[in-house]
Design a protein around this motif. Structure first.
Motif, PDB file in Angstrom:
ATOM      1  N   HIS A  92      15.271  33.331  19.653  1.00  0.00           N
ATOM      2  CA  HIS A  92      14.942  33.097  21.178  1.00  0.00           C
ATOM      3  C   HIS A  92      15.595  31.750  21.618  1.00  0.00           C
ATOM      4  O   HIS A  92      16.470  31.169  20.897  1.00  0.00           O
ATOM      5  N   PHE A  93      15.466  31.605  22.973  1.00  0.00           N
ATOM      6  CA  PHE A  93      15.789  30.436  23.529  1.00  0.00           C
ATOM      7  C   PHE A  93      14.558  29.434  24.397  1.00  0.00           C
ATOM      8  O   PHE A  93      13.726  30.545  24.480  1.00  0.00           O
ATOM      9  N   ARG A  94      14.833  28.332  24.591  1.00  0.00           N
ATOM     10  CA  ARG A  94      13.665  27.622  24.953  1.00  0.00           C
ATOM     11  C   ARG A  94      14.031  27.079  26.371  1.00  0.00           C
ATOM     12  O   ARG A  94      14.634  26.593  26.724  1.00  0.00           O
ATOM     13  N   LEU A  95      12.987  27.649  27.351  1.00  0.00           N
ATOM     14  CA  LEU A  95      13.113  26.923  28.707  1.00  0.00           C
ATOM     15  C   LEU A  95      12.117  25.902  28.843  1.00  0.00           C
ATOM     16  O   LEU A  95      10.832  25.873  28.443  1.00  0.00           O
ATOM     17  N   LYS A  96      12.605  24.722  29.159  1.00  0.00           N
ATOM     18  CA  LYS A  96      11.864  23.362  29.475  1.00  0.00           C
ATOM     19  C   LYS A  96      11.393  23.430  30.953  1.00  0.00           C
ATOM     20  O   LYS A  96      12.313  23.728  31.704  1.00  0.00           O
ATOM     21  N   LEU A  97      10.120  23.498  31.170  1.00  0.00           N
ATOM     22  CA  LEU A  97       9.533  23.482  32.706  1.00  0.00           C
ATOM     23  C   LEU A  97       8.821  22.111  33.129  1.00  0.00           C
ATOM     24  O   LEU A  97       8.404  21.045  32.144  1.00  0.00           O
ATOM     25  N   ALA A  98       8.726  21.887  34.278  1.00  0.00           N
ATOM     26  CA  ALA A  98       8.444  20.656  34.933  1.00  0.00           C
ATOM     27  C   ALA A  98       6.988  20.714  34.911  1.00  0.00           C
ATOM     28  O   ALA A  98       6.242  19.746  35.083  1.00  0.00           O
ATOM     29  N   ASP A  99       6.343  21.829  35.003  1.00  0.00           N
ATOM     30  CA  ASP A  99       4.762  22.224  34.884  1.00  0.00           C
ATOM     31  C   ASP A  99       4.114  21.258  33.830  1.00  0.00           C
ATOM     32  O   ASP A  99       4.638  21.393  32.513  1.00  0.00           O
TER      33      ASP A  99
END
Length: 324
Positions: A22-29
């Motif tokens: 998998h890859f990881r998305l870093k989110l501002a929320d």
């Protein structure tokens, strides 16, 4: 019910630790800070992208991810501007005039003890177990180490009476009697971890049937293994819930297994730990195994007959469920 979040991608980790596929998305929320997605989709996202993410009501599953277009952002911004000023404050402060600590306590109490539309049976089961324990204390039973005779008097399962005297109702009542405060709290924690989710999937009728059915069979298993020992507690029925959940998770399609991998690990950890405790001699493993197997087999029967598919077809929590 669904929740919608508009957020921005703040970073992409192509090789996260322990999840190489998998890859990881870093989110501002602040609520949904990161997402793990299959590596084949990594080219679909870039840092700075604005996303519209739909998640299930309790944040258990991501339903859909789409780009947040200017039109969508403007519509949401306009709706926020139309809200009265009080509702723009944090919810707990608006509700309790700036006393978030007090609100937090009240909200926790409400969420644990007051039945809601989606969790009416699980809440009532919690309330009944606590009520029975309080009545036992008022009747003079020790809060830490009740006597065996006290447990029997309040409906505990005991072979010479259950079978010998024909008091078969004890196989039901013992599921609501606990041997001390620690026993009660541990069972309530284990129950909450599975019950809130499972009732939302099964519906209250099948959930209640599963709880009673597996509780009764766990009592039968306990009597068969050691008929001369006093047994009580909700753990047999709780293991039945975990057995049903395991059947759902282990027979799921690949996408669902990935989405609920954390829940599967938690379930296996809970079951494994409690079975090991039973081997050490501190819990009733016969009841645990009886409840676990009966829940697992019941789940298999419902899956094979198609009954479960009809019941959960309209449930948001498992739109991509093992029976869909």
């Amino acid at each position: 019910m669904k929740r919608m979040i508009i957020t921005e991608v703040t970073g992409i980790v192509s090789k996260p630790m322990f999840r190489k596929d998998h890859f990881r998305l870093k989110l501002a929320d602040k609520y949904l800070r990161k997402l793990y997605l299959p590596k084949k989709d990594i080219d679909n996202f870039n840092t700075g992208d604005r996303l519209r993410i739909e998640i299930s009501e309790f944040g258990k599953q991501v339903i859909r991810i789409t780009p947040a277009t200017e039109r969508i952002v403007s519509i949401i911004s306009r709706k926020k501007e139309e809200l009265p000023s009080a509702s723009k404050r944090p919810y707990l402060q608006a509700l309790f005039n700036g006393e978030p600590a007090r609100a937090s306590v009240l909200q926790v109490i409400k969420s644990l003890f007051i039945p809601t539309k989606d969790r009416i049976v699980s809440m009532l089961i919690i309330d009944i177990n606590i009520l029975v324990f309080v009545l036992m204390l008022l009747g003079g039973v020790s809060i830490h180490a009740p006597q065996g005779i006290d447990i029997v008097n309040w409906g505990g399962n005991y072979g010479p009476l259950t079978i010998g005297e024909g008091q078969y109702w004890r196989m039901f009542t013992c599921n609501f009697v606990h041997i001390g405060i620690v026993h009660l709290l541990m069972n309530l924690i284990g129950f909450v971890l599975v019950a809130y989710f499972l009732e939302s999937v099964l519906g209250w009728k099948l959930f209640l049937f599963t709880y009673i059915f597996t509780g009764l069979l766990s009592s039968v298993a306990s009597l068969w293994w050691h008929s001369d020992v006093v047994s009580a507690g909700a753990s047999g029925a709780i293991f039945g819930m975990y057995g049903m959940l395991l059947m759902l998770l282990l027979t799921a399609n690949k996408r669902t297994r990935t989405a609920f991998s954390g829940l599967t690990k938690t379930t296996l950890l809970f079951v494994g730990y409690n079975l090991l405790m039973g081997i050490a001699g501190s819990t009733d493993n016969a009841a645990h195994i009886g409840g676990l197997l009966s829940g697992f087999l019941l789940g298999g029967i419902l899956l094979m007959t198609g009954i479960l598919k009809k019941l959960v077809a309209s449930k948001t929590a498992l739109q991509n469920s093992p029976v869909m």
